[in-house]
Structures are given as C-alpha cells and as structure tokens.
Design a protein around this motif. Structure first.
Motif, PDB file in Angstrom:
ATOM      1  N   ASP A 105       0.818  -1.222   0.000  1.00 15.82           N
ATOM      2  CA  ASP A 105       0.000   0.000   0.000  1.00 15.82           C
ATOM      3  C   ASP A 105       0.848   1.267   0.000  1.00 15.82           C
ATOM      4  O   ASP A 105       0.374   2.330  -0.387  1.00 15.82           O
ATOM      5  N   ARG A 106       2.076   1.181   0.450  1.00 14.77           N
ATOM      6  CA  ARG A 106       2.978   2.345   0.452  1.00 14.77           C
ATOM      7  C   ARG A 106       3.760   2.472  -0.854  1.00 14.77           C
ATOM      8  O   ARG A 106       4.426   3.473  -1.074  1.00 14.77           O
ATOM      9  N   MET A 107       3.715   1.440  -1.666  1.00 13.91           N
ATOM     10  CA  MET A 107       4.527   1.397  -2.879  1.00 13.91           C
ATOM     11  C   MET A 107       3.922   2.279  -3.970  1.00 13.91           C
ATOM     12  O   MET A 107       2.717   2.264  -4.185  1.00 13.91           O
ATOM     13  N   GLY A 108       4.771   3.039  -4.639  1.00 11.85           N
ATOM     14  CA  GLY A 108       4.354   3.851  -5.776  1.00 11.85           C
ATOM     15  C   GLY A 108       4.800   3.206  -7.072  1.00 11.85           C
ATOM     16  O   GLY A 108       5.727   2.416  -7.103  1.00 11.85           O
ATOM     17  N   ARG A 109       4.132   3.508  -8.132  1.00  9.19           N
ATOM     18  CA  ARG A 109       4.483   2.927  -9.428  1.00  9.19           C
ATOM     19  C   ARG A 109       5.455   3.862 -10.134  1.00  9.19           C
ATOM     20  O   ARG A 109       5.432   5.047  -9.884  1.00  9.19           O
ATOM     21  N   PRO A 110       6.295   3.417 -11.011  1.00  4.74           N
ATOM     22  CA  PRO A 110       6.478   2.024 -11.435  1.00  4.74           C
ATOM     23  C   PRO A 110       7.388   1.265 -10.475  1.00  4.74           C
ATOM     24  O   PRO A 110       8.185   1.845  -9.743  1.00  4.74           O
TER      25      PRO A 110
END
Length: 172
Positions: A105-110
């Motif tokens: 949930d904390r991860m941003g793309r890419p």
C-alpha cells in the motif's frame, strides 16, 4: 578448475593456488591474479576462475512484475514478487537473506529492479536518515566485485529493497 580453463598446470605457481584457497578457508573475499590474465574471485560461495571480474560493466533496469518473476538476463538473477495478506506479514521478522517484505500500500508505481548505482542511498529500517548503499554492502560483507550483481528494487524511483536483505523505512 585451473586445468579446465587454462589447459595445464605449468604456469600455476604455489602462491596462485595458496592465496585464494587460504582466503576461502578463512571466509575472506577478494580477487587474486592468476597467469595469463585470469582471476580467482573468492567469496562465501567458493572460487570462480574468470578472465573478467564478475559484474564488470553490468548495468540493468527492468520493470518488476508484481506479482510474478522477473528474470535479469545480465546477471542470471531472478527476482520473485508476491502479494501476501496482511495477516501473514509477521513473516518479515524471519526474513532470510535474499528476502524483503514491503508494504504494498505504500509502494508507488512504477516498480523496477535495477543494478546499484554510484551514490545510491536508502532509508534503512530504524535509521533516522539515509545510508549509502555502498556502506550497506560493506556492513553486510558483500564482496566489492559482487555488488554490481545485487538487485535493487525501486518504487516510484525510491529504493525500497536492496539485496541481500535491506528494506527501506519508507516501505517497511
């Protein structure tokens, strides 16, 4: 092994054999010059006889499949990513070398996996600021010649995890 790559043992002197073997027995890593431009690369995994240090000139940057397996042809490394339920996230306490548990949930793309770069820094869990990736590798006793082969997982351009086992405070 020397006979297999060089054909015979005539040019191999005592010190060519003794130094790499002694380093391996003592748990040290390093590169040792051998006749004919060959090298003995020693680390905890054993001794590699090669013409060029492993990892020399290796640079890569590939999209990370989440979930899935990402093969890095330049190194032969495979990074496997899976999404696990929060109820199982205590597994991070028993993470093995080569594993990292990140908060999706904390991860941003890419999502990407790439080679380490000079000057890379990351925020380690429990550390107030950032630390150079080079210093992290030193602390973990990753041989200098092996560092270019270590995968770095990024999320939105930030380092989220670096092999063998460093997780960023931002994504813990």
């Amino acid at each position: 092994a020397w006979r297999a790559v060089a054909g015979d043992l005539r040019k191999l002197r005592f010190e060519h054999r003794a130094n790499p073997l002694e380093a391996a027995r003592e748990g040290r890593s390093g590169l040792f010059a051998l006749p004919g431009g060959w090298l003995a690369a020693v680390d905890s995994g054993g001794i590699i006889i090669t013409k060029e240090p492993p990892g020399t000139g290796v640079e890569y940057r590939v999209p990370l499949r989440v979930p899935g397996r990402t093969h890095i042809p330049a190194t032969g490394v495979v990074v496997e990513a899976e999404i696990i339920p929060r109820s199982e996230t205590e597994a991070w306490r028993n993470a093995l070398p080569g594993e990292g548990y990140l908060d999706f949930d904390r991860m941003g793309r890419p999502f990407e996996v790439r080679s380490p770069r000079p000057g890379d820094r990351m925020r380690l869990m429990g550390l107030g600021g950032t630390k150079k990736l080079q210093d992290i590798f030193t602390d973990l006793k990753v041989p200098r010649w092996k560092r270019p082969l270590m995968p770095v997982v990024t999320s939105g351009g930030e380092i989220a995890w670096a092999a063998p086992s460093s997780v960023s405070e931002l994504f813990k």
